[in-house]
Write an enzyme that holds these catalytic residues in place. Structure first.
Site, PDB file in Angstrom:
ATOM      1  N   SER A  99       4.623  -0.158  -0.983  1.00  0.00           N
ATOM      2  CA  SER A  99       4.676  -1.614  -1.072  1.00  0.00           C
ATOM      3  C   SER A  99       5.308  -1.983  -2.402  1.00  0.00           C
ATOM      4  CB  SER A  99       3.270  -2.222  -0.987  1.00  0.00           C
ATOM      5  OG  SER A  99       3.323  -3.624  -0.885  1.00  0.00           O
ATOM      6  N   LYS A 176       0.645  -8.758  -0.502  1.00  0.00           N
ATOM      7  CA  LYS A 176      -0.441  -7.855  -0.120  1.00  0.00           C
ATOM      8  C   LYS A 176      -1.335  -8.495   0.940  1.00  0.00           C
ATOM      9  CE  LYS A 176      -0.887  -4.307  -1.662  1.00  0.00           C
ATOM     10  NZ  LYS A 176      -0.231  -3.007  -1.336  1.00  0.00           N
ATOM     11  N   PRO A 199      -8.187  -1.789  -3.951  1.00  0.00           N
ATOM     12  CA  PRO A 199      -8.563  -1.454  -5.322  1.00  0.00           C
ATOM     13  C   PRO A 199      -8.309  -2.598  -6.289  1.00  0.00           C
ATOM     14  CG  PRO A 199      -6.449  -0.465  -4.800  1.00  0.00           C
ATOM     15  CD  PRO A 199      -6.929  -1.147  -3.550  1.00  0.00           C
TER      16      PRO A 199
END
Length: 354
Positions: A99, A176, A199
């Site tokens: 990503s 995201k 995370p």
């Protein structure tokens, strides 16, 4: 963390016969994941965007004792269809870490979405065709808590999502969030088991001199580039724990269908600087020494897009619910201080900071 059972998916399961497609294998997190997988006896097929990058990854993993004879590298780009069907063929599992994560945020808040979301959908389509059983996706905590300026409850968990309609949410967080939402929908349609890792700020030891965006924040502090910092705090997690969580989410049957927030605790930018100076006294004159008053950041935000993104974070630490990672994945987190120190040491060892 406790060792996993080799028969996590049934008595007939044999790790030595299982191949894992690991996208974006050249990334900071992905290289640590590759080490764990190879150490556990899996065959790893890592995707890279160029043959040269693949050679670097192979050399790095070999230096750290990985059984690179079980590592195959394939060229595939998230923005193109080519290569993904062949990459997924014969794989039992998929770990999708690839990503975009730029140091500077683009002006267009949706600029990173095509590579993040459409790339994820390409990978899932290839996995479906190949008969992959389970996918583990690397998302982020910024897909969980951003864009809720009026919220009074500071605890965020698996059920929470960032509000991408808020102008306070930057391009990375938008990408995201959109990519993860697309993954949940597409995986349900494909009948593909999915676990997602969210995370917090990932620090810890580098495996080579290719320092990612997170480590460069520490590098800037060590170089004296941040004498003053805003009053912002965020969760910190060690990359080694993140790698363990990916493997556990792939192997533990009950992990399917869950998001796992990873954070060992919250620290402010000033606290990070103080710990760097404590661990390495020569840095005392380089690390941040002053906190910017909030009104200065608010004034700067009138003309600076980067400062504007900080406004929702000023003086607002988050309480991140990591219970599911501790209980289901059996993660015992290293402390933020251990992760910070390990980052600094490796930045020195690899010559990124002198």
């Amino acid at each position: 963390m406790a060792p996993f059972s080799c028969a996590a998916f049934g008595e007939e399961s044999k790790i030595a016969d299982d191949t894992v497609l690991l996208t974006g294998v050249s990334g900071f997190i992905a290289k640590h994941v590759a080490l764990r997988l190879l150490d556990r006896g899996y065959r790893v097929r890592g995707s890279v965007r160029s043959a040269g990058k693949g050679a670097e990854v192979r050399a790095t993993l070999a230096r750290h004792g990985a059984a690179v004879e079980r590592l195959d590298l394939v060229e595939a780009d998230l923005l193109a269809e080519a290569g993904w069907a062949d990459a997924a063929a014969g794989c039992r599992f998929l770990i999708h870490t690839a990503s975009p994560f730029p140091m500077a945020q683009p002006r267009d808040r949706f600029a990173l979405v095509p590579a993040a979301r459409e790339g994820t959908l390409r990978v899932i389509a290839a996995a479906r065709k190949a008969g992959v059983e389970r996918m583990v996706m690397t998302s982020s905590i910024v897909a969980v808590y951003q864009g809720h300026e009026d919220r009074t409850d500071v605890r965020y968990g698996e059920a929470d999502w960032s509000n991408v309609d808020s102008p306070s949410v930057g391009a990375y967080a938008v990408s995201k969030t959109e990519a993860e939402r697309a993954a949940w929908e597409a995986s349900r349609d494909a009948g593909l088991e999915l676990s997602v890792i969210n995370p917090a700020f990932v620090l810890g030891p580098l495996l080579d001199a290719d320092a990612g965006t997170s480590a460069m924040v520490i590098a800037m502090m060590m170089r004296g580039r941040t004498p003053v910092v805003p009053d912002v705090s965020f969760g910190i997690v060690d990359v080694r724990d993140v790698a363990d969580a990916h493997v556990a989410a792939m192997e533990v049957p009950s992990a399917a269908g869950h998001r796992f927030i990873l954070s060992a605790g919250t620290r402010s930018l000033m606290e990070i600087g103080r710990h760097l100076a404590s661990a390495e006294p020569t840095l005392r004159r380089r690390v941040p020494r002053f906190v910017l008053p909030d009104y200065v950041v608010r004034t700067a935000a009138l003309v600076s897009r980067q400062a504007r993104l900080l406004l929702p974070e000023l003086g607002r630490p988050k309480d991140l619910d990591t219970d599911l990672a501790r209980t289901t994945l059996d993660i015992v987190f290293r402390s933020p201080e251990e992760a910070i120190a390990a980052t600094a040491t490796s930045l020195r060892n690899y010559g990124v900071v002198r």
